[in-house]
Every structure is written in structure tokens, then in C-alpha cells.
Design an enzyme around this catalytic site. Structure first.
Site, mmCIF file in Angstrom:
data_model
loop_
_atom_site.group_PDB
_atom_site.id
_atom_site.type_symbol
_atom_site.label_atom_id
_atom_site.label_comp_id
_atom_site.label_asym_id
_atom_site.label_seq_id
_atom_site.Cartn_x
_atom_site.Cartn_y
_atom_site.Cartn_z
ATOM 1 N N LYS A 26 -6.583 8.303 1.848
ATOM 2 C CA LYS A 26 -6.520 8.748 0.451
ATOM 3 C C LYS A 26 -7.592 9.780 0.143
ATOM 4 C CE LYS A 26 -4.001 4.982 -1.468
ATOM 5 N NZ LYS A 26 -3.289 4.691 -2.680
ATOM 6 N N LYS A 32 7.976 4.452 4.302
ATOM 7 C CA LYS A 32 8.325 3.110 3.860
ATOM 8 C C LYS A 32 8.457 3.059 2.336
ATOM 9 C CE LYS A 32 3.703 1.053 3.453
ATOM 10 N NZ LYS A 32 2.825 -0.049 3.901
ATOM 11 N N LYS A 76 5.269 0.876 -3.647
ATOM 12 C CA LYS A 76 5.014 0.638 -5.068
ATOM 13 C C LYS A 76 4.485 1.889 -5.745
ATOM 14 C CE LYS A 76 3.873 -4.262 -5.690
ATOM 15 N NZ LYS A 76 2.828 -5.178 -6.181
#
Length: 326
Positions: free
Chosen positions: A114, A191, A194
Site C-alpha cells: 500500500k 481476487k 471488500k
């Protein structure tokens, strides 16, 4: 005979659990309750790393509990609680943080991927280690993206035990059947997530009409063959979803749709998911309509969890030289 203790948690973020969460984790958690002493927690302290709206966090904490119960967790057979209700978690995280090297923490891939973040996000794996070691867990169900965090947990347990004496159980990865890797419906190279959400993510609580629309608009591939192959990631993903929803092998499904087009195939995928989630949505609606019951479940779960946490922290404080309060 003492049952092995298993621990896992889920963050109350986003609109809720998605199809990948259910098939890859929570459905297995429900089965684990039969043979293990299970501790399942709602990781609302971890959620603070994304600074959620306070009202949303309170709502989603209850909502996450309702989802877990609707998906099969039983507070009579497992300890189900909110992380923030057991105040020993951040205390143990601080103790373990003082045993963690800065370089060691810097190597955690989620933080690196990140490109940085808050101090809380940097410290996240240490709090996760505290979550696990607090309850002397024998095993932790982890996906590939969490294996590095489990290794850190094991290292910290062994480091503490070596320095202060045997205190923590060194946890192993829970031995379970490999979970199907559910991909994003719009970008099957990644994948289901969320954080990304959108039309590529199927939420457990999606209304049937919304769910059907998402499946019918899912990216497929050139040609009309319904088969699993590297050059057909979209169809392969839908076959994987249908296989896990129905219990049928992918090879059997390929034969079923031999000579049929994508339209019939997608309709069946959507129908299977609507049927699978119908009882979950129904039970969830009943649970969220009774917040006092959900609060009672959390209170009782926290009491059971704290009984273990207090014992662990009493030992930890004594081992590291902190005076006990009089």
C-alpha cells in the site's frame, strides 16, 4: 479430551461479507465448531486503520455479528466477541511491539504494497499477533495473504518464551481443505475484494435482483465454450463459484454445459447463489431487528474471552516485571 483452540476474526468494514469471505472463511468456521474450541472476534480495533465514520463502525459491528450468526456461528458453541470489548488486546500488542524489530515490521507485505500508511496500519500485524497469542490459540485459519503475519506471530511467541519463560502457545496454520479462490466478476485476474467492491463483488446480503444482475454482467471470454482454462479466467471463475455453491466438480459442470451458451450458464450460477444465500439473508434480517439480542451475545462473548485474556495478561505482566495493582 481437550479440544484444540482455534481463533479467527473479521473486520466490520465495507458493506459486509462478500462471496469470497463466505466460501473461503466463514462457511469453514461454522464446521470448525464441531471439533474445536473456537474464538471468533469482530476486529473493530483493526478497522480504525481506515478511520471509519463512528456511527458506521457501531452499526457495522452489530451487522458483522449478525452476518456471522446468520452464516452459522453459534455463540453457544463458540466464543464470539468484539475485539474492543477485551481491553487486554492493545496492552499485549504494546508488550509484543517492544519485542518487534522495526525492520521486521517493515517487511510486512501488506504495508509495503500500500506504499505506507498510518502508524496504526504499520503496527497492525503486531496487534494481530496479540489477538492470537492472547487466547493461546493452537491454530489459526489463514489465507495466503495472511501467512506472513502468522509467521511473525510465531516468531514473537518464541521470542517471548525464550526471554521470559514458556508463556505462549506457538500457533500453527489451521489444516483445512484449500479454499476456492473467488475472483472479481469484472476483473477475474484479481481476487474479490471488500475495498474494491463495485459490480465485481457479490455481497452475501445482496438482494436477489442485484445479485442476478451482477452475475449476468460478469466478464466472460471469447468463444462460447463453458470450460475452465487459463485463457478463460472469467468462465473459470464462474465455474469455481458454481462448483462451490452446488458441491459439483468443475469437470462435471463442464459436461453439463457442453454445447450450451453463456446465457444458460450464468443464469444457473445466479440461481445457485440466490438459493445459497436466501436463508442467510432471512436470518440476518431477524437478527438486526433485535439489537438488544446482538448486544447480549457480544457481552456474553466478551465475558468468556476476558476470562482467558485476564489470565494471560496476569502471567505476562508478572514475567516481564510489571507490578500488579494492589
Amino acid at each position: 479430551m481437550t479440544r484444540p483452540r482455534v481463533l479467527s476474526g473479521i473486520q466490520p468494514t465495507g458493506p459486509g461479507a462478500h462471496l469470497g469471505n463466505y466460501l473461503g472463511a466463514v462457511r469453514n468456521w461454522a464446521v470448525m465448531q464441531d471439533e474445536n474450541d473456537c474464538f471468533f472476534f469482530i476486529a473493530n480495533l483493526h478497522s480504525l486503520t481506515v478511520t471509519p465514520d463512528p456511527a458506521f463502525l457501531r452499526e457495522r459491528t452489530r451487522g458483522a455479528l449478525a452476518e456471522l450468526l446468520a452464516m452459522g456461528l453459534d455463540p453457544a458453541r463458540s466464543t464470539v466477541f468484539a475485539q474492543s470489548h477485551v481491553h487486554e488486546h492493545p496492552e499485549l500488542a504494546w508488550v509484543l511491539g517492544c519485542l518487534t524489530g522495526f525492520g521486521e515490521a517493515s517487511r510486512m507485505t501488506q504495508f509495503k504494497d500500500k506504499g505506507g500508511g498510518s502508524v496504526g496500519f504499520f503496527f497492525y500485524p503486531v496487534l494481530q499477533a496479540a489477538d492470537i497469542l492472547m487466547y493461546q490459540a493452537d491454530a489459526v485459519p489463514v489465507g495466503e495473504d495472511q501467512r506472513q503475519h502468522l509467521e511473525l506471530t510465531r516468531d514473537l511467541a518464541q521470542r517471548f518464551n525464550s526471554r521470559y519463560g514458556e508463556t505462549f502457545t506457538v500457533p500453527a496454520a489451521y489444516a483445512q481443505r484449500p479454499a476456492a479462490r473467488i475472483k472479481d466478476l469484472q476483473e477475474p485476474s484479481r481476487k474479490m475484494s471488500k475495498s474494491i467492491g463495485g459490480n465485481g463483488t457479490i455481497w452475501v446480503l445482496d438482494e436477489p435482483t442485484v445479485l442476478v444482475k451482477k452475475v449476468k454482467s460478469a466478464v466472460t471470454d471469447t468463444g462460447r465454450e463453458v470450460r475452465a482454462a487459463d485463457d478463460k479466467p472469467g468462465v473459470t471463475n464462474l465455474l469455481t463459484i458454481l462448483s462451490t455453491a452446488t458441491g459439483k466438480e468443475v469437470t462435471e459442470l463442464e459436461k453439463t454445459y457442453d454445447g450450451k451458451g453463456y446465457g444458460d450458464f450464468k443464469a444457473d450460477v445466479a440461481d445457485a447463489l440466490v438459493e445459497m444465500f436466501a436463508p442467510v439473508r432471512e436470518r440476518y434480517a431477524e437478527l438486526v431487528a433485535d439489537p438488544s439480542y446482538l448486544d447480549t451475545v457480544l457481552a456474553e462473548g466478551a465475558a468468556k474471552a476476558r476470562a482467558v485474556a485476564v489470565t494471560t495478561m496476569s502471567t505476562v505482566r508478572e514475567r516481564i516485571g510489571l507490578l500488579a495493582p494492589q
